[in-house]
Scaffold this motif. Structure first.
Motif, mmCIF file in Angstrom:
data_model
loop_
_atom_site.group_PDB
_atom_site.id
_atom_site.type_symbol
_atom_site.label_atom_id
_atom_site.label_comp_id
_atom_site.label_asym_id
_atom_site.label_seq_id
_atom_site.Cartn_x
_atom_site.Cartn_y
_atom_site.Cartn_z
ATOM 1 N N LEU A 30 0.833 -1.201 0.000
ATOM 2 C CA LEU A 30 0.000 0.000 0.000
ATOM 3 C C LEU A 30 0.866 1.249 0.000
ATOM 4 O O LEU A 30 0.483 2.272 -0.548
ATOM 5 C CB LEU A 30 -0.920 0.002 1.227
ATOM 6 C CG LEU A 30 -2.035 -1.026 1.219
ATOM 7 C CD1 LEU A 30 -2.760 -1.023 2.568
ATOM 8 C CD2 LEU A 30 -3.008 -0.793 0.104
ATOM 9 N N SER A 31 2.046 1.186 0.595
ATOM 10 C CA SER A 31 2.908 2.354 0.687
ATOM 11 C C SER A 31 3.987 2.374 -0.391
ATOM 12 O O SER A 31 4.900 3.177 -0.320
ATOM 13 C CB SER A 31 3.567 2.393 2.062
ATOM 14 O OG SER A 31 4.355 1.238 2.252
ATOM 15 N N ALA A 32 3.915 1.507 -1.407
ATOM 16 C CA ALA A 32 4.973 1.426 -2.428
ATOM 17 C C ALA A 32 5.147 2.743 -3.171
ATOM 18 O O ALA A 32 6.255 3.142 -3.486
ATOM 19 C CB ALA A 32 4.677 0.311 -3.422
ATOM 20 N N ALA A 33 4.063 3.438 -3.439
ATOM 21 C CA ALA A 33 4.162 4.686 -4.195
ATOM 22 C C ALA A 33 4.948 5.741 -3.419
ATOM 23 O O ALA A 33 5.716 6.487 -3.990
ATOM 24 C CB ALA A 33 2.778 5.213 -4.531
ATOM 25 N N SER A 34 4.769 5.768 -2.119
ATOM 26 C CA SER A 34 5.494 6.760 -1.330
ATOM 27 C C SER A 34 6.973 6.409 -1.217
ATOM 28 O O SER A 34 7.784 7.240 -0.872
ATOM 29 C CB SER A 34 4.878 6.898 0.067
ATOM 30 O OG SER A 34 4.954 5.680 0.758
ATOM 31 N N GLU A 35 7.316 5.155 -1.516
ATOM 32 C CA GLU A 35 8.706 4.725 -1.492
ATOM 33 C C GLU A 35 9.288 4.712 -2.891
ATOM 34 O O GLU A 35 10.248 4.015 -3.165
ATOM 35 C CB GLU A 35 8.802 3.334 -0.863
ATOM 36 C CG GLU A 35 8.343 3.300 0.584
ATOM 37 C CD GLU A 35 8.146 1.882 1.092
ATOM 38 O OE1 GLU A 35 8.409 0.927 0.345
ATOM 39 O OE2 GLU A 35 7.730 1.741 2.239
ATOM 40 N N GLY A 36 8.679 5.426 -3.815
ATOM 41 C CA GLY A 36 9.193 5.485 -5.168
ATOM 42 C C GLY A 36 8.521 4.506 -6.112
ATOM 43 O O GLY A 36 8.942 4.337 -7.236
ATOM 44 N N GLY A 37 7.495 3.843 -5.657
ATOM 45 C CA GLY A 37 6.775 2.904 -6.510
ATOM 46 C C GLY A 37 7.452 1.551 -6.532
ATOM 47 O O GLY A 37 8.576 1.375 -6.109
ATOM 48 N N LYS A 44 1.616 4.057 -10.386
ATOM 49 C CA LYS A 44 0.695 4.767 -9.500
ATOM 50 C C LYS A 44 1.428 5.786 -8.642
ATOM 51 O O LYS A 44 2.518 5.524 -8.146
ATOM 52 C CB LYS A 44 -0.021 3.784 -8.569
ATOM 53 C CG LYS A 44 -1.108 3.003 -9.214
ATOM 54 C CD LYS A 44 -1.832 2.184 -8.166
ATOM 55 C CE LYS A 44 -2.952 1.398 -8.777
ATOM 56 N NZ LYS A 44 -3.628 0.590 -7.761
ATOM 57 N N THR A 45 0.807 6.926 -8.480
ATOM 58 C CA THR A 45 1.360 7.942 -7.597
ATOM 59 C C THR A 45 0.922 7.655 -6.172
ATOM 60 O O THR A 45 0.024 6.839 -5.934
ATOM 61 C CB THR A 45 0.861 9.343 -7.996
ATOM 62 O OG1 THR A 45 -0.557 9.388 -7.801
ATOM 63 C CG2 THR A 45 1.209 9.670 -9.433
ATOM 64 N N ASP A 46 1.542 8.327 -5.223
ATOM 65 C CA ASP A 46 1.175 8.183 -3.824
ATOM 66 C C ASP A 46 -0.304 8.521 -3.621
ATOM 67 O O ASP A 46 -1.024 7.847 -2.895
ATOM 68 C CB ASP A 46 2.071 9.077 -2.964
ATOM 69 C CG ASP A 46 1.856 8.884 -1.485
ATOM 70 O OD1 ASP A 46 1.659 7.728 -1.056
ATOM 71 O OD2 ASP A 46 1.869 9.886 -0.752
ATOM 72 N N SER A 47 -0.754 9.559 -4.288
ATOM 73 C CA SER A 47 -2.147 9.987 -4.185
ATOM 74 C C SER A 47 -3.098 8.908 -4.704
ATOM 75 O O SER A 47 -4.128 8.622 -4.086
ATOM 76 C CB SER A 47 -2.354 11.283 -4.964
ATOM 77 O OG SER A 47 -3.705 11.642 -4.973
ATOM 78 N N ARG A 50 -3.194 6.035 -2.149
ATOM 79 C CA ARG A 50 -4.006 6.375 -0.976
ATOM 80 C C ARG A 50 -5.487 6.413 -1.320
ATOM 81 O O ARG A 50 -6.324 5.995 -0.521
ATOM 82 C CB ARG A 50 -3.540 7.692 -0.368
ATOM 83 C CG ARG A 50 -2.297 7.496 0.506
ATOM 84 C CD ARG A 50 -1.896 8.750 1.249
ATOM 85 N NE ARG A 50 -1.050 9.525 0.333
ATOM 86 C CZ ARG A 50 -1.245 10.800 0.056
ATOM 87 N NH1 ARG A 50 -2.215 11.475 0.612
ATOM 88 N NH2 ARG A 50 -0.458 11.437 -0.781
ATOM 89 N N THR A 51 -5.815 6.890 -2.515
ATOM 90 C CA THR A 51 -7.208 6.930 -2.946
ATOM 91 C C THR A 51 -7.760 5.514 -3.088
ATOM 92 O O THR A 51 -8.876 5.229 -2.655
ATOM 93 C CB THR A 51 -7.348 7.702 -4.279
ATOM 94 O OG1 THR A 51 -6.872 9.032 -4.074
ATOM 95 C CG2 THR A 51 -8.783 7.741 -4.750
ATOM 96 N N SER A 52 -6.965 4.620 -3.655
ATOM 97 C CA SER A 52 -7.394 3.221 -3.803
ATOM 98 C C SER A 52 -7.608 2.568 -2.448
ATOM 99 O O SER A 52 -8.599 1.863 -2.230
ATOM 100 C CB SER A 52 -6.356 2.429 -4.595
ATOM 101 O OG SER A 52 -6.245 2.914 -5.894
#
Length: 146
Positions: A30-37, A44-47, A50-52
């Motif tokens: 779930l946090s992969a986008a905030s770690e650079g994907g 997917k972007t962090d946003s 989080r939306t998903s």
């Protein structure tokens, strides 16, 4: 009316099974986008991530709020059984956590009463304990019972 209720109950239990399948097939944290994907996450972007996650949580929470007491108990039993009998990877655990959060939001005390005793039994029954000799607990006799 009973046929409609029974049909909803069948659908609800199938929905929970499909949610388990969805969770089991998750490979991206779930946090992969905030770690650079992560590779294969479709960029997917962090946003978006989080939306998903928020959509997944809200969908489950609305679903759990619609269940009557008996059906909620059946779903809770199914979720507890899944939690206690499946070994999940870290990414899958995060998705299961979202499901548990939504389930707990509806009837927190019922979830705690159902899941915590089983978790404590598992945690307190370690391999080290199994290697140690157990003391026998004296069995009460009928004459000592009041």
């Amino acid at each position: 009316a009973r046929e409609v209720t029974d049909a909803f109950a069948d659908w609800a239990l199938r929905f929970v099974d499909q949610t388990f399948t969805f969770i089991a097939n998750q490979n991206t944290p779930l946090s992969a986008a905030s770690e650079g994907g992560a590779e294969g996450d479709g960029g997917k972007t962090d946003s978006e991530t989080r939306t998903s996650e928020y959509f997944f949580h809200c969908t489950l929470e609305v679903f759990f709020y619609q269940l009557g007491d008996e059906l909620y108990a059946a779903v809770l039993n199914k979720v507890a059984r899944f939690c206690l009998t499946n070994l999940l990877e870290k990414t899958q655990q995060a998705h299961l956590g979202v499901m548990l959060g939504a389930l707990t939001a509806v009837k927190p005390q019922l979830v705690v009463d159902k899941i915590i005793p089983s978790l404590l039994r598992i945690l307190l029954n370690t391999p080290q304990d199994q290697a140690l000799p157990r003391q026998k607990t004296p069995t009460p006799t009928k004459s000592s019972a009041s």
